[in-house]
Design a protein around this motif. Sequence first.
Motif, PDB file in Angstrom:
ATOM      1  N   ALA A 158      10.122   2.959   3.483  1.00  0.00           N
ATOM      2  CA  ALA A 158      10.596   2.967   4.423  1.00  0.00           C
ATOM      3  C   ALA A 158      10.557   2.870   5.087  1.00  0.00           C
ATOM      4  O   ALA A 158      11.066   2.661   6.749  1.00  0.00           O
ATOM      5  CB  ALA A 158       8.987   4.866   4.889  1.00  0.00           C
ATOM      6  N   GLY A 159       9.559   1.633   5.407  1.00  0.00           N
ATOM      7  CA  GLY A 159       9.586   0.238   6.388  1.00  0.00           C
ATOM      8  C   GLY A 159       8.324  -0.434   6.428  1.00  0.00           C
ATOM      9  O   GLY A 159       7.665  -0.075   6.003  1.00  0.00           O
ATOM     10  N   VAL A 197      10.957   1.545  10.587  1.00  0.00           N
ATOM     11  CA  VAL A 197      10.766   2.022   9.950  1.00  0.00           C
ATOM     12  C   VAL A 197      12.010   3.443   9.684  1.00  0.00           C
ATOM     13  O   VAL A 197      12.582   3.051  10.691  1.00  0.00           O
ATOM     14  CB  VAL A 197       9.963   3.307  10.456  1.00  0.00           C
ATOM     15  CG1 VAL A 197       9.438   4.898  10.011  1.00  0.00           C
ATOM     16  CG2 VAL A 197       8.775   2.228  10.306  1.00  0.00           C
ATOM     17  N   TYR A 198      12.948   3.685   8.807  1.00  0.00           N
ATOM     18  CA  TYR A 198      13.914   4.533   8.498  1.00  0.00           C
ATOM     19  C   TYR A 198      14.767   3.632   9.252  1.00  0.00           C
ATOM     20  O   TYR A 198      15.879   4.295  10.062  1.00  0.00           O
ATOM     21  CB  TYR A 198      13.495   5.287   8.676  1.00  0.00           C
ATOM     22  CG  TYR A 198      12.590   6.527   7.283  1.00  0.00           C
ATOM     23  CD1 TYR A 198      13.254   6.315   6.710  1.00  0.00           C
ATOM     24  CD2 TYR A 198      10.998   6.727   8.437  1.00  0.00           C
ATOM     25  CE1 TYR A 198      12.617   6.573   5.388  1.00  0.00           C
ATOM     26  CE2 TYR A 198      10.759   6.900   7.638  1.00  0.00           C
ATOM     27  CZ  TYR A 198      11.178   7.413   6.063  1.00  0.00           C
ATOM     28  OH  TYR A 198      10.303   7.606   4.882  1.00  0.00           O
ATOM     29  N   GLY A 199      14.847   2.354   9.359  1.00  0.00           N
ATOM     30  CA  GLY A 199      16.090   1.822   9.903  1.00  0.00           C
ATOM     31  C   GLY A 199      15.512   1.479  11.158  1.00  0.00           C
ATOM     32  O   GLY A 199      16.417   0.622  12.352  1.00  0.00           O
ATOM     33  N   ILE A 200      14.452   1.873  12.527  1.00  0.00           N
ATOM     34  CA  ILE A 200      14.310   2.001  13.486  1.00  0.00           C
ATOM     35  C   ILE A 200      13.555   0.892  13.838  1.00  0.00           C
ATOM     36  O   ILE A 200      12.799   1.056  13.200  1.00  0.00           O
ATOM     37  CB  ILE A 200      14.315   3.411  14.146  1.00  0.00           C
ATOM     38  CG1 ILE A 200      14.687   4.652  13.336  1.00  0.00           C
ATOM     39  CG2 ILE A 200      13.771   3.250  15.419  1.00  0.00           C
ATOM     40  CD1 ILE A 200      14.389   5.917  14.178  1.00  0.00           C
ATOM     41  N   ALA A 251       0.963  -0.852  -0.078  1.00  0.00           N
ATOM     42  CA  ALA A 251       0.003   0.337   0.566  1.00  0.00           C
ATOM     43  C   ALA A 251       1.058   1.434   0.457  1.00  0.00           C
ATOM     44  O   ALA A 251       0.144   2.262  -0.522  1.00  0.00           O
ATOM     45  CB  ALA A 251      -0.849  -0.037   1.704  1.00  0.00           C
ATOM     46  N   GLN A 252       1.898   0.986   0.679  1.00  0.00           N
ATOM     47  CA  GLN A 252       2.682   2.416   1.076  1.00  0.00           C
ATOM     48  C   GLN A 252       3.169   3.102  -0.993  1.00  0.00           C
ATOM     49  O   GLN A 252       3.157   4.096  -0.714  1.00  0.00           O
ATOM     50  CB  GLN A 252       4.410   1.887   1.579  1.00  0.00           C
ATOM     51  CG  GLN A 252       5.074   2.947   2.004  1.00  0.00           C
ATOM     52  CD  GLN A 252       6.318   2.822   2.680  1.00  0.00           C
ATOM     53  OE1 GLN A 252       7.558   3.304   2.282  1.00  0.00           O
ATOM     54  NE2 GLN A 252       6.053   2.173   3.789  1.00  0.00           N
TER      55      GLN A 252
END
Length: 444
Positions: free
Chosen positions: A358-359, A373-376, A327-328
């Motif tokens: 983005a994740g 998300v963004y590596g986090i 969906a992203q």
Amino acid sequence: MKPKRILVVGAGHVGLYAALRLSKKLRAREAEVIVVDPQPHMTYQPFLPEAAAGNISPRHSVVPLRRALRRCHIVSGAVTRIEHARKVATVQPIIGPPREVPYDHIIVAPGAISRTLPIPGLREHGIGFKTIGEAIYLRNHVLDRLDVAAATADLEVRRCALTFVFVGGGYAGIEALAEMEDMARDALKYYPELSPDDMRWVLVEATRRVLPEVDPDMGAYTVQQLLKRKMDIRLDTRLESCVDGQVVLSDGDSFRADTIVWTAGVKPSPMLDQTDLPRDNRGRVTCLPTLQVVDGDRVVEGAWSAGDCSAVPDLTKEPGAFCSPSAQHAVRQAARMADNIRAVIRGEAPVDYKHKHAGSVASLGLHKGVAQVYGIKMTGIGAWFMHRTYHMSRIPSINRRIRVVVDWTLALILKREVVALGQLHDPREEFLEATPRVELDSRR
């Protein structure tokens, strides 16, 4: 100058967002937008597990097309054929004969369907999980199985009723499994005849890991959390048969189950077979990064595609990689495609779609989740809150966002509704039984 006619095939994530943006960015004298879809709404699929679990109302996980796309012309029907060489699509309305609709630009976004396999018994006993109807059916079916188990004295019938099998360890399968188990465990408070240990929840995944969109350690964390809830996780295992509800797995195990949910992937809509558009070996429409359909080295003028049914190059990865069917990507591709169509209509050059994923976020039930998300990386209630926040911000229209937030707020205060409304699936059955048959006199 006559307005350009833009035909949008399908009102899923791509179709709805593209049509909405086009209707806002183009003036009426520049273009008219026609949206064709068999359903009067767009289903926000990330909310299907929560709708099935009763965390939000099923009505609030869909977006009415006529409300959201007031500047577009909505046609309730199905596109059965696309002849782009003539720039004509054949539309079959809900009632009446088919008709041809000419166009200047076409957005081919019919989405995808469940990718099933020729497994004995799957057609007769399997349940999909791609539509709001399937989500409601699954909820009612699971609660109905609890009623069956509580009412019977036959241990084999009870064991079969309380065995729930989910095939596929992607986001759809994991979220559906976790949310339904959470709901059923909550419902058992009202079933003194049953205990949580009576239930058996089985996940069957053909590969050696779940949630392939996140790093392996996050997938391993998810499996650990499900195991703590006493779920039966079968990795590197395939469903080989489910004839008469007898589940046979590739690891040699066999058992009976009344509930078999299939979430093992998707494939492009079969409607694409009735088009003259170029496709790859997986049946996806071949596209340039600009979202224009491409046939070899030749751009197919006036044809556009994105989302699950298309092969869009992912410019953030190595050459040859394609955007994942998420969906992203679909929402962002829709916006870029709408802007590119506007640019072409105005005599400007289209721009490449480029977005680094983005994740991903996933819910594992109430107050439980995983996120990367963004590596986090996050787990637990923080990931669950991020999951809800992200998807609440993504669903179209302020109206729907408010309704979803109200549903969530009420769920924190009030007890979960755990009633099954199974009669929804066959509402005329009782009436038919009560009404005598009347034979017509052939002589009249």
